[in-house]
Design a protein around this motif. Structure first.
Motif, PDB file in Angstrom:
ATOM      1  N   ALA A 293       0.922  -1.166  -0.113  1.00 23.30           N
ATOM      2  CA  ALA A 293      -0.163  -0.154   0.131  1.00 23.30           C
ATOM      3  C   ALA A 293       1.042   1.091   0.101  1.00 23.30           C
ATOM      4  O   ALA A 293       1.894   1.364   0.554  1.00 23.30           O
ATOM      5  CB  ALA A 293      -0.683   0.143   1.292  1.00 23.30           C
ATOM      6  N   ASP A 296       1.375   7.163   1.719  1.00 19.22           N
ATOM      7  CA  ASP A 296       0.735   8.320   1.744  1.00 19.22           C
ATOM      8  C   ASP A 296      -0.733   8.737   1.499  1.00 19.22           C
ATOM      9  O   ASP A 296      -1.227   9.707   1.229  1.00 19.22           O
ATOM     10  CB  ASP A 296       1.465   9.482   0.771  1.00 19.22           C
ATOM     11  CG  ASP A 296       1.376   8.967  -0.722  1.00 19.22           C
ATOM     12  OD1 ASP A 296       1.236   7.878  -0.798  1.00 19.22           O
ATOM     13  OD2 ASP A 296       1.901   9.651  -1.809  1.00 19.22           O
ATOM     14  N   ARG A 297      -1.322   7.505   1.163  1.00 19.63           N
ATOM     15  CA  ARG A 297      -2.774   7.445   1.058  1.00 19.63           C
ATOM     16  C   ARG A 297      -3.600   7.425   2.226  1.00 19.63           C
ATOM     17  O   ARG A 297      -4.753   7.524   2.170  1.00 19.63           O
ATOM     18  CB  ARG A 297      -3.089   6.339   0.124  1.00 19.63           C
ATOM     19  CG  ARG A 297      -2.811   6.416  -1.355  1.00 19.63           C
ATOM     20  CD  ARG A 297      -3.454   7.836  -1.933  1.00 19.63           C
ATOM     21  NE  ARG A 297      -2.977   7.994  -3.264  1.00 19.63           N
ATOM     22  CZ  ARG A 297      -2.831   9.321  -3.801  1.00 19.63           C
ATOM     23  NH1 ARG A 297      -2.630  10.137  -2.933  1.00 19.63           N
ATOM     24  NH2 ARG A 297      -2.391   9.449  -4.991  1.00 19.63           N
ATOM     25  N   LEU A 298      -3.089   6.991   3.616  1.00 17.26           N
ATOM     26  CA  LEU A 298      -3.766   6.954   4.760  1.00 17.26           C
ATOM     27  C   LEU A 298      -2.962   7.718   5.620  1.00 17.26           C
ATOM     28  O   LEU A 298      -1.882   7.870   5.654  1.00 17.26           O
ATOM     29  CB  LEU A 298      -3.751   5.540   5.411  1.00 17.26           C
ATOM     30  CG  LEU A 298      -4.484   4.575   4.402  1.00 17.26           C
ATOM     31  CD1 LEU A 298      -4.292   3.163   5.202  1.00 17.26           C
ATOM     32  CD2 LEU A 298      -5.773   4.834   4.335  1.00 17.26           C
ATOM     33  N   SER A 299      -3.785   8.495   6.455  1.00 18.17           N
ATOM     34  CA  SER A 299      -3.343   9.229   7.565  1.00 18.17           C
ATOM     35  C   SER A 299      -2.814   8.587   8.635  1.00 18.17           C
ATOM     36  O   SER A 299      -3.194   7.557   8.754  1.00 18.17           O
ATOM     37  CB  SER A 299      -4.424  10.203   7.984  1.00 18.17           C
ATOM     38  OG  SER A 299      -5.456   9.569   8.816  1.00 18.17           O
ATOM     39  N   GLU A 301      -3.586   8.722  11.842  1.00 11.41           N
ATOM     40  CA  GLU A 301      -4.986   8.010  12.599  1.00 11.41           C
ATOM     41  C   GLU A 301      -5.559   7.025  11.927  1.00 11.41           C
ATOM     42  O   GLU A 301      -5.970   5.912  12.622  1.00 11.41           O
ATOM     43  CB  GLU A 301      -5.910   9.303  12.745  1.00 11.41           C
ATOM     44  CG  GLU A 301      -5.476  10.413  13.680  1.00 11.41           C
ATOM     45  CD  GLU A 301      -4.293  11.324  12.643  1.00 11.41           C
ATOM     46  OE1 GLU A 301      -4.328  11.136  11.564  1.00 11.41           O
ATOM     47  OE2 GLU A 301      -3.644  12.092  13.388  1.00 11.41           O
ATOM     48  N   GLN A 302      -5.614   6.900  10.743  1.00 10.27           N
ATOM     49  CA  GLN A 302      -6.347   5.987   9.932  1.00 10.27           C
ATOM     50  C   GLN A 302      -5.541   4.819   9.959  1.00 10.27           C
ATOM     51  O   GLN A 302      -6.233   3.489  10.080  1.00 10.27           O
ATOM     52  CB  GLN A 302      -6.625   6.096   8.231  1.00 10.27           C
ATOM     53  CG  GLN A 302      -7.563   7.325   8.249  1.00 10.27           C
ATOM     54  CD  GLN A 302      -7.728   8.253   6.657  1.00 10.27           C
ATOM     55  OE1 GLN A 302      -6.489   8.073   6.047  1.00 10.27           O
ATOM     56  NE2 GLN A 302      -8.608   8.461   6.391  1.00 10.27           N
ATOM     57  N   ARG A 303      -4.121   4.800   9.836  1.00 10.29           N
ATOM     58  CA  ARG A 303      -3.334   3.696   9.839  1.00 10.29           C
ATOM     59  C   ARG A 303      -3.607   2.931  11.069  1.00 10.29           C
ATOM     60  O   ARG A 303      -3.493   1.821  11.362  1.00 10.29           O
ATOM     61  CB  ARG A 303      -1.736   3.941   9.665  1.00 10.29           C
ATOM     62  CG  ARG A 303      -1.615   4.322   8.339  1.00 10.29           C
ATOM     63  CD  ARG A 303      -0.174   4.580   7.915  1.00 10.29           C
ATOM     64  NE  ARG A 303       0.299   4.716   6.582  1.00 10.29           N
ATOM     65  CZ  ARG A 303       0.455   3.973   5.899  1.00 10.29           C
ATOM     66  NH1 ARG A 303       0.645   2.736   6.387  1.00 10.29           N
ATOM     67  NH2 ARG A 303       0.604   3.898   4.644  1.00 10.29           N
ATOM     68  N   LEU A 306      -6.612   0.935  11.663  1.00  9.86           N
ATOM     69  CA  LEU A 306      -6.676  -0.480  11.231  1.00  9.86           C
ATOM     70  C   LEU A 306      -5.827  -1.236  11.417  1.00  9.86           C
ATOM     71  O   LEU A 306      -6.193  -2.458  11.355  1.00  9.86           O
ATOM     72  CB  LEU A 306      -5.986   0.177   9.594  1.00  9.86           C
ATOM     73  CG  LEU A 306      -7.155   0.877   8.607  1.00  9.86           C
ATOM     74  CD1 LEU A 306      -6.618   0.986   7.284  1.00  9.86           C
ATOM     75  CD2 LEU A 306      -8.604  -0.219   8.352  1.00  9.86           C
TER      76      LEU A 306
END
Length: 308
Positions: A293, A296-299, A301-303, A306
């Motif tokens: 992946a 740079d596509r997820l912040s 916080e999002q990482r 998950l």
């Protein structure tokens, strides 16, 4: 033999070594050729990262059979360029100098750019520009180093002639596009090292996005053939379906493709990484590839969400 024309076997080796991720300098060393010979070969026959040995050999044969263009009559007065020509050379050179090219080098380049098909000798340039031989020699050295000018023997004597050849703009375009893509890829690797939530990671993310967009605009997928795009998508699907790293040979066998076809698709992905977005092609060993992946596509916080 070293120093002669590239053979079909040479081109097969170049294609294989490019697929293995070798640089032009290393390929040139292995073949006993200058780095510029390899870069020109790939620029002529490897547009958009699609260097195929058989196609390159056929193209070389066509170029060898192509008739030489007739020499046009150059506007001169008493052996010297006309006032209009001199004015154009000086004005155009000033514009190029404003981009960072040394002014004398810019004058030499524009003189060669506006010369006839046979180019000019160093003596011709000294005479036209009314400058010293040392100034011309230094400028020619600079232009050769950045591959804007090539030299050929003068059929009429022992002197060498300097030419702005037909592939110069393709080389310049590819160099810029390839460099921008490499910067974007390097920035993404930096994010993995420093972390997407760090100050360095944020800056690298913005930088990577900028150069990725620039690469896409300069050499975007619209310039690829429909077949090339389908091949890239098939490679992505194969890697995703396998869920594990695949070697080049395993990938080619699974897709029932010739090795050159799989190599071309992987080269396209390496030079235009945005085609895989939001995934990224990653070489984990010589001629072994997997998908990851893009960092740079997820912040951050999002990482984190998950991972929990």
């Amino acid at each position: 033999m070293p120093g002669g024309r590239l053979t079909h076997e040479d081109r097969i080796r170049i294609a294989a070594w490019l697929a293995d991720g070798l640089g032009y300098a290393e390929i040139g060393r292995r073949l006993g050729r200058p780095t510029s010979t390899i870069s020109r070969e790939v620029a002529r026959n490897g547009a958009f990262g699609d260097y195929l040995a058989d196609q390159a050999q056929q193209a070389a044969g066509r170029r060898a059979r192509r008739p030489k263009p007739a020499r046009p009559v150059e506007p001169t007065t008493g052996g010297q360029p006309t006032e209009a020509v001199r004015g154009f050379v000086d004005q155009f050179a000033m514009l190029l100098a404003a981009t960072g090219l040394p002014r004398m080098t810019a004058r030499v380049f524009v003189s060669l750019l506006t010369a006839d098909a046979s180019g000019l000798t160093a003596g011709d340039l000294v005479h036209r520009l009314q400058v010293s031989p040392a100034s011309v020699s230094k400028s020619i050295g600079y232009l050769e180093a950045v591959e804007l000018v090539v030299r050929h023997p003068d059929p009429g004597g022992g002197r060498e002639r300097y030419i702005v050849d037909d592939e110069v703009w393709l080389r310049a375009w590819q160099a810029d596009t390839s460099a921008h893509g490499e910067i974007a890829t390097a920035a993404r690797r930096g994010i993995e090292i420093f972390g997407a939530g760090t100050a360095a990671g944020v800056r690298l993310g913005r930088m990577g996005q900028f150069f990725a967009r620039l690469t896409e605009q300069m050499g975007g997928s619209s310039t690829l053939t429909e077949t090339a795009v389908r091949d890239v998508l098939a490679v992505l699907a194969a890697l995703a379906h396998a869920g594990r790293p695949l070697t080049l040979d395993t990938l080619a066998t699974a897709l029932n493709w010739p090795r050159d076809r799989a190599t071309a698709a992987l080269n396209t992905l390496r030079h235009q990484p945005d085609l895989a977005d939001p995934l990224a092609l990653r070489a984990i060993a010589p001629a072994t590839y997997t998908l990851t992946a893009r960092p740079d596509r997820l912040s951050p916080e999002q990482r984190l969400a998950l991972e929990n």
